[in-house]
Design a protein around this motif. Structure first.
Motif, PDB file in Angstrom:
ATOM      1  N   GLU A  32      30.658  21.755   9.734  1.00 52.64           N
ATOM      2  CA  GLU A  32      29.960  22.302  10.889  1.00 52.64           C
ATOM      3  C   GLU A  32      30.059  23.825  10.903  1.00 52.64           C
ATOM      4  N   ALA A  33      31.231  24.348  10.601  1.00 57.39           N
ATOM      5  CA  ALA A  33      31.407  25.801  10.561  1.00 57.39           C
ATOM      6  C   ALA A  33      30.548  26.419   9.460  1.00 57.39           C
ATOM      7  N   TYR A  34      30.557  25.811   8.288  1.00 59.91           N
ATOM      8  CA  TYR A  34      29.774  26.295   7.152  1.00 59.91           C
ATOM      9  C   TYR A  34      28.290  26.352   7.513  1.00 59.91           C
ATOM     10  N   LEU A  35      27.779  25.274   8.057  1.00 64.03           N
ATOM     11  CA  LEU A  35      26.361  25.231   8.412  1.00 64.03           C
ATOM     12  C   LEU A  35      26.029  26.207   9.533  1.00 64.03           C
ATOM     13  N   ASN A  36      26.951  26.429  10.461  1.00 61.85           N
ATOM     14  CA  ASN A  36      26.743  27.425  11.507  1.00 61.85           C
ATOM     15  C   ASN A  36      26.661  28.825  10.921  1.00 61.85           C
ATOM     16  N   VAL A  37      27.504  29.125   9.937  1.00 61.69           N
ATOM     17  CA  VAL A  37      27.455  30.437   9.282  1.00 61.69           C
ATOM     18  C   VAL A  37      26.103  30.612   8.593  1.00 61.69           C
ATOM     19  N   LEU A  38      25.650  29.588   7.878  1.00 61.64           N
ATOM     20  CA  LEU A  38      24.351  29.678   7.201  1.00 61.64           C
ATOM     21  C   LEU A  38      23.208  29.841   8.193  1.00 61.64           C
ATOM     22  N   ARG A  39      23.237  29.064   9.252  1.00 63.46           N
ATOM     23  CA  ARG A  39      22.160  29.126  10.254  1.00 63.46           C
ATOM     24  C   ARG A  39      22.132  30.505  10.915  1.00 63.46           C
ATOM     25  N   THR A  40      23.303  31.036  11.236  1.00 63.75           N
ATOM     26  CA  THR A  40      23.399  32.352  11.865  1.00 63.75           C
ATOM     27  C   THR A  40      22.935  33.440  10.906  1.00 63.75           C
ATOM     28  N   SER A  41      23.357  33.355   9.671  1.00 64.30           N
ATOM     29  CA  SER A  41      22.942  34.327   8.668  1.00 64.30           C
ATOM     30  C   SER A  41      21.427  34.338   8.520  1.00 64.30           C
ATOM     31  N   THR A  42      20.833  33.170   8.461  1.00 61.64           N
ATOM     32  CA  THR A  42      19.379  33.065   8.334  1.00 61.64           C
ATOM     33  C   THR A  42      18.674  33.700   9.530  1.00 61.64           C
ATOM     34  N   ALA A  43      19.178  33.431  10.733  1.00 56.74           N
ATOM     35  CA  ALA A  43      18.564  33.983  11.946  1.00 56.74           C
ATOM     36  C   ALA A  43      18.684  35.504  11.977  1.00 56.74           C
ATOM     37  N   LEU A  44      19.850  36.034  11.638  1.00 63.39           N
ATOM     38  CA  LEU A  44      20.051  37.482  11.653  1.00 63.39           C
ATOM     39  C   LEU A  44      19.211  38.158  10.575  1.00 63.39           C
ATOM     40  N   LEU A  45      19.172  37.563   9.403  1.00 61.65           N
ATOM     41  CA  LEU A  45      18.428  38.143   8.289  1.00 61.65           C
ATOM     42  C   LEU A  45      16.924  38.120   8.543  1.00 61.65           C
ATOM     43  N   ALA A  46      16.426  37.115   9.232  1.00 62.24           N
ATOM     44  CA  ALA A  46      14.986  37.022   9.513  1.00 62.24           C
ATOM     45  C   ALA A  46      14.503  38.243  10.285  1.00 62.24           C
ATOM     46  N   GLU A  47      15.301  38.715  11.226  1.00 60.13           N
ATOM     47  CA  GLU A  47      14.893  39.900  11.991  1.00 60.13           C
ATOM     48  C   GLU A  47      14.887  41.149  11.108  1.00 60.13           C
ATOM     49  N   LEU A  48      15.850  41.257  10.203  1.00 60.37           N
ATOM     50  CA  LEU A  48      15.870  42.394   9.281  1.00 60.37           C
ATOM     51  C   LEU A  48      14.648  42.363   8.366  1.00 60.37           C
ATOM     52  N   VAL A  49      14.306  41.189   7.864  1.00 58.55           N
ATOM     53  CA  VAL A  49      13.132  41.052   6.993  1.00 58.55           C
ATOM     54  C   VAL A  49      11.880  41.554   7.722  1.00 58.55           C
ATOM     55  N   GLU A  50      11.733  41.183   8.994  1.00 54.00           N
ATOM     56  CA  GLU A  50      10.576  41.630   9.777  1.00 54.00           C
ATOM     57  C   GLU A  50      10.606  43.145  10.012  1.00 54.00           C
ATOM     58  N   LEU A  51      11.780  43.688  10.218  1.00 56.93           N
ATOM     59  CA  LEU A  51      11.922  45.125  10.427  1.00 56.93           C
ATOM     60  C   LEU A  51      11.552  45.908   9.160  1.00 56.93           C
ATOM     61  N   LEU A  52      11.882  45.358   7.999  1.00 60.30           N
ATOM     62  CA  LEU A  52      11.618  46.030   6.722  1.00 60.30           C
ATOM     63  C   LEU A  52      10.177  45.851   6.241  1.00 60.30           C
ATOM     64  N   ARG A  53       9.502  44.816   6.714  1.00 61.12           N
ATOM     65  CA  ARG A  53       8.148  44.477   6.233  1.00 61.12           C
ATOM     66  C   ARG A  53       7.167  45.649   6.299  1.00 61.12           C
ATOM     67  N   PRO A  54       7.063  46.395   7.414  1.00 61.96           N
ATOM     68  CA  PRO A  54       6.098  47.511   7.450  1.00 61.96           C
ATOM     69  C   PRO A  54       6.391  48.595   6.403  1.00 61.96           C
ATOM     70  N   HIS A  55       7.636  48.659   5.949  1.00 58.88           N
ATOM     71  CA  HIS A  55       8.020  49.644   4.929  1.00 58.88           C
ATOM     72  C   HIS A  55       7.871  49.071   3.517  1.00 58.88           C
ATOM     73  N   GLU A  56       7.413  47.818   3.459  1.00 64.04           N
ATOM     74  CA  GLU A  56       7.261  47.102   2.189  1.00 64.04           C
ATOM     75  C   GLU A  56       8.552  47.110   1.384  1.00 64.04           C
ATOM     76  N   LEU A  57       9.645  46.855   2.090  1.00 67.92           N
ATOM     77  CA  LEU A  57      10.969  46.779   1.474  1.00 67.92           C
ATOM     78  C   LEU A  57      11.527  45.369   1.628  1.00 67.92           C
ATOM     79  N   THR A  58      12.252  44.932   0.626  1.00 69.48           N
ATOM     80  CA  THR A  58      13.014  43.691   0.743  1.00 69.48           C
ATOM     81  C   THR A  58      14.431  44.041   1.174  1.00 69.48           C
ATOM     82  N   GLN A  59      15.177  43.044   1.620  1.00 71.40           N
ATOM     83  CA  GLN A  59      16.564  43.284   2.007  1.00 71.40           C
ATOM     84  C   GLN A  59      17.384  43.825   0.827  1.00 71.40           C
ATOM     85  N   PRO A  60      17.242  43.273  -0.392  1.00 67.08           N
ATOM     86  CA  PRO A  60      18.000  43.858  -1.509  1.00 67.08           C
ATOM     87  C   PRO A  60      17.611  45.311  -1.798  1.00 67.08           C
TER      88      PRO A  60
END
Length: 184
Positions: free
Chosen positions: A39-67
């Protein structure tokens, strides 16, 4: 092997743990998780995905990926001397399997420059360009505002505890010599 911990006393590690949490409802899992660790492992993954999704959207207008954003931040911090590509890879937040190809794309966009070492031609040093610095500098405030939106509801003590627990979760399996597994 770690001792089994759960909310309920169970005679075996393989028996399900009776827990009710938000994650079960979010992923529509009808039964309990097999363990508190799962349960803890899956919560970490779910949280990471949710947090990263907002970063991906923030970077999109700059045509940048997270890496790519991560590379720009690393190279900005490295200063004028830059870093060998292997060291950039070691500093990445997420493992990047093909650093050369990533740097190729960034160099083509004018964000980084690369130069082979005079003593060892196999060593390629990357440096951030003025354009790369302009892009990453322009993202500082929006990224900080995003972090505040995402985690600002937690107290300073809660944030310090969260950081300490996540660092411990990453560190201790490596200290025991075990290898993390990829599935939950």
């Amino acid at each position: 092997m770690l001792p089994f911990r759960s909310h309920a006393t169970l005679p075996s590690h393989s028996q399900p743990v009776a827990m009710v949490g938000e994650l079960r409802a979010q992923i529509r899992q009808p039964g309990p998780f097999r363990s508190l660790e799962a349960e803890a492992y899956l919560n970490v993954l779910r949280t990471s995905t949710a947090l990263l999704a907002e970063l991906v959207e923030l970077l999109r207008p700059h045509e940048l990926t997270q890496p790519q954003y991560n590379v720009l931040r690393i190279l900005r911090g490295a200063g004028e001397q830059g870093l060998p590509s292997g060291e950039i890879g070691e500093r990445m937040v997420s493992r990047e399997p093909d650093m050369t190809r990533l740097l190729d794309r960034m160099e083509a966009r004018g964000f980084v420059s690369r130069q082979r070492g005079p003593a060892d031609r196999r060593v390629v040093t990357a440096r951030i360009t003025d354009e790369g610095r302009r892009v990453v500098d322009a993202l500082d405030v929006p990224v900080q505002e995003m972090h505040a939106r995402q985690l600002g509801h937690l107290s300073e003590e809660e944030l310090r505890t969260l950081v300490a627990l996540l660092e411990r979760a990453r560190r201790e399996p490596q200290q025991r010599g075990s290898r993390p597994v990829g599935d939950g």
